[in-house]
Motif scaffolding. Structure first.
Motif, PDB file in Angstrom:
ATOM      1  N   GLN A 203       0.814  -1.212   0.000  1.00 14.99           N
ATOM      2  CA  GLN A 203       0.000   0.000   0.000  1.00 14.99           C
ATOM      3  C   GLN A 203       0.851   1.266   0.000  1.00 14.99           C
ATOM      4  O   GLN A 203       0.422   2.311  -0.515  1.00 14.99           O
ATOM      5  CB  GLN A 203      -0.925   0.009   1.223  1.00 14.99           C
ATOM      6  CG  GLN A 203      -2.058  -1.011   1.139  1.00 14.99           C
ATOM      7  CD  GLN A 203      -2.873  -1.087   2.417  1.00 14.99           C
ATOM      8  OE1 GLN A 203      -2.385  -0.766   3.497  1.00 14.99           O
ATOM      9  NE2 GLN A 203      -4.113  -1.522   2.309  1.00 14.99           N
TER      10      GLN A 203
ATOM     11  N   VAL B 263      -6.176   1.715   2.315  1.00 17.37           N
ATOM     12  CA  VAL B 263      -4.990   2.394   1.778  1.00 17.37           C
ATOM     13  C   VAL B 263      -4.874   3.786   2.383  1.00 17.37           C
ATOM     14  O   VAL B 263      -3.791   4.213   2.821  1.00 17.37           O
ATOM     15  CB  VAL B 263      -5.047   2.478   0.236  1.00 17.37           C
ATOM     16  CG1 VAL B 263      -3.974   3.433  -0.290  1.00 17.37           C
ATOM     17  CG2 VAL B 263      -4.852   1.102  -0.386  1.00 17.37           C
TER      18      VAL B 263
ATOM     19  N   GLU C  15       4.673   5.490  -3.106  1.00 17.40           N
ATOM     20  CA  GLU C  15       3.611   6.398  -2.655  1.00 17.40           C
ATOM     21  C   GLU C  15       3.721   7.757  -3.326  1.00 17.40           C
ATOM     22  O   GLU C  15       4.764   8.416  -3.283  1.00 17.40           O
ATOM     23  CB  GLU C  15       3.701   6.561  -1.133  1.00 17.40           C
ATOM     24  CG  GLU C  15       2.585   7.358  -0.516  1.00 17.40           C
ATOM     25  CD  GLU C  15       2.680   7.381   1.008  1.00 17.40           C
ATOM     26  OE1 GLU C  15       1.771   7.934   1.643  1.00 17.40           O
ATOM     27  OE2 GLU C  15       3.665   6.851   1.556  1.00 17.40           O
TER      28      GLU C  15
ATOM     29  N   LYS D  46      -3.969  -0.693  -4.191  1.00 15.25           N
ATOM     30  CA  LYS D  46      -2.687  -1.343  -3.913  1.00 15.25           C
ATOM     31  C   LYS D  46      -2.847  -2.280  -2.722  1.00 15.25           C
ATOM     32  O   LYS D  46      -3.478  -1.928  -1.728  1.00 15.25           O
ATOM     33  CB  LYS D  46      -1.607  -0.293  -3.597  1.00 15.25           C
ATOM     34  CG  LYS D  46      -1.028   0.377  -4.829  1.00 15.25           C
ATOM     35  CD  LYS D  46       0.079   1.351  -4.451  1.00 15.25           C
ATOM     36  CE  LYS D  46       0.775   1.891  -5.680  1.00 15.25           C
ATOM     37  NZ  LYS D  46       1.839   2.872  -5.339  1.00 15.25           N
TER      38      LYS D  46
END
Length: 312
Positions: free
Chosen positions: A40, A239, A44, A280
């Motif tokens: 997750q 997430v 990013e 994700k």
């Protein structure tokens, strides 16, 4: 034993059995939870990580390869990071959300488990989950921060030395609000609103159709189906929760935080990573929720049988 004592014993037993079954499930599924959190947070807010590139440019290349990557980098202990706060979380949050589900369902007028309307199950699940998560958010926060930390370069100190050091450090540097960061998406209670009612409804739908009988195979089938429903519904919220809770904010003014709030996190993730970004870790999320649900309800239903309580 009088009627009142029997009722109190029944309620007390339900909460004890709920906590016991959920703690066992958390220990079994912690490695999958670590993989989910890492995926997750992978890449990013990278502007290049949109569409198919989200899958190509990952450090943790999927559920199976991601588990081998963590084991290679950090050893088997890496897959059990955050297990103690996870146990604390289940012993508080899940004890309340699962233990309170049936009383709340009955409070809504659900007297026949086999023919209870779905909306009553969802409302009971959402309410019990909201109560539990509002209390246990600090344990979830510490769990995520410990699980998120990758292998460190030589000489670099870990973010927190232990679970209790994490609680103390967050309290000292971020205050009570810091311990409750991410409480918004957590208290949405979508997990409990989806997981327990899905299991309950799917199980009784199969029973009412005469496709299976009460027992282990039915519990496993119901758990995996409920796990898929739950993962699909909760992944975007999960997430957002993971990113909000993990973001660095120590000694930073609020206007320099990566995410100001949950909506800001959603919008930035969509802008940088597309819709894939909000999903994700979907496979490990499902692979965690499915077995977690199986272990939870298998132990829960069996313990209920042993003390003479009716099946859920």
């Amino acid at each position: 034993m009088g009627t009142q004592e029997k009722t109190l014993f029944k309620h007390f037993s339900r909460y004890v059995l709920s906590g016991t079954s959920c703690v066992c499930a958390a220990i079994v599924t912690n490695p999958i939870d670590v993989i989910k959190v890492r995926m997750q947070l992978d890449n990013e807010l990278r502007e290049t990580s949109k569409g198919a590139s989200v899958l190509r440019e990952r450090y943790y290349q999927g559920f199976v390869r991601g588990s081998f990557t963590i084991a290679r980098d950090e050893g088997i202990r890496g897959l059990y990071k955050g297990v103690f706060p996870s146990i604390l979380r289940e012993a508080s949050y899940s004890t309340i959300r699962l233990g309170s589900y049936e009383p709340l369902k009955e409070l809504l007028g659900a007297t026949d488990p086999a023919h209870t309307p779905l909306w009553k199950k969802i409302l009971a699940g959402a309410t019990s989950g909201a109560i539990g998560s509002s209390i246990a958010t600090p344990t979830d926060l510490v769990k995520i921060r410990l699980q998120a930390e990758r292998r460190l370069p030589p000489g670099v100190q870990p973010r927190y030395r232990s679970t209790f050091h994490a609680f103390a450090e967050i309290w000292h540097t971020e205050g009570l609000r810091g311990l409750y960061r991410g409480v918004g998406p957590t208290v949405l209670a979508i997990l409990t609103a989806a997981q327990i009612p899905s299991y309950d409804h799917i199980k009784h739908t199969i029973l009412n159709a005469g496709l299976m009988v009460e027992g282990l195979p039915l519990h496993c089938v119901s758990s995996m189906m409920a796990g898929f429903v739950t993962a699909f519904v909760t992944s975007p919220v999960d997430v957002v929760k993971t990113r909000i809770m993990n973001q660095a904010s120590k000694h930073l003014p609020r206007d320099q935080w990566l995410y100001r709030n949950s909506l800001d996190c959603v919008l930035k993730t969509l802008r940088s990573e597309g819709l894939f970004g909000l999903y994700k870790g979907f496979i490990p999320n499902w692979m965690r929720i499915g077995p977690h649900t199986i272990v939870t309800f298998l132990i829960f239903e069996e313990l209920r049988r042993l003390i003479g309580m009716k099946a859920l």
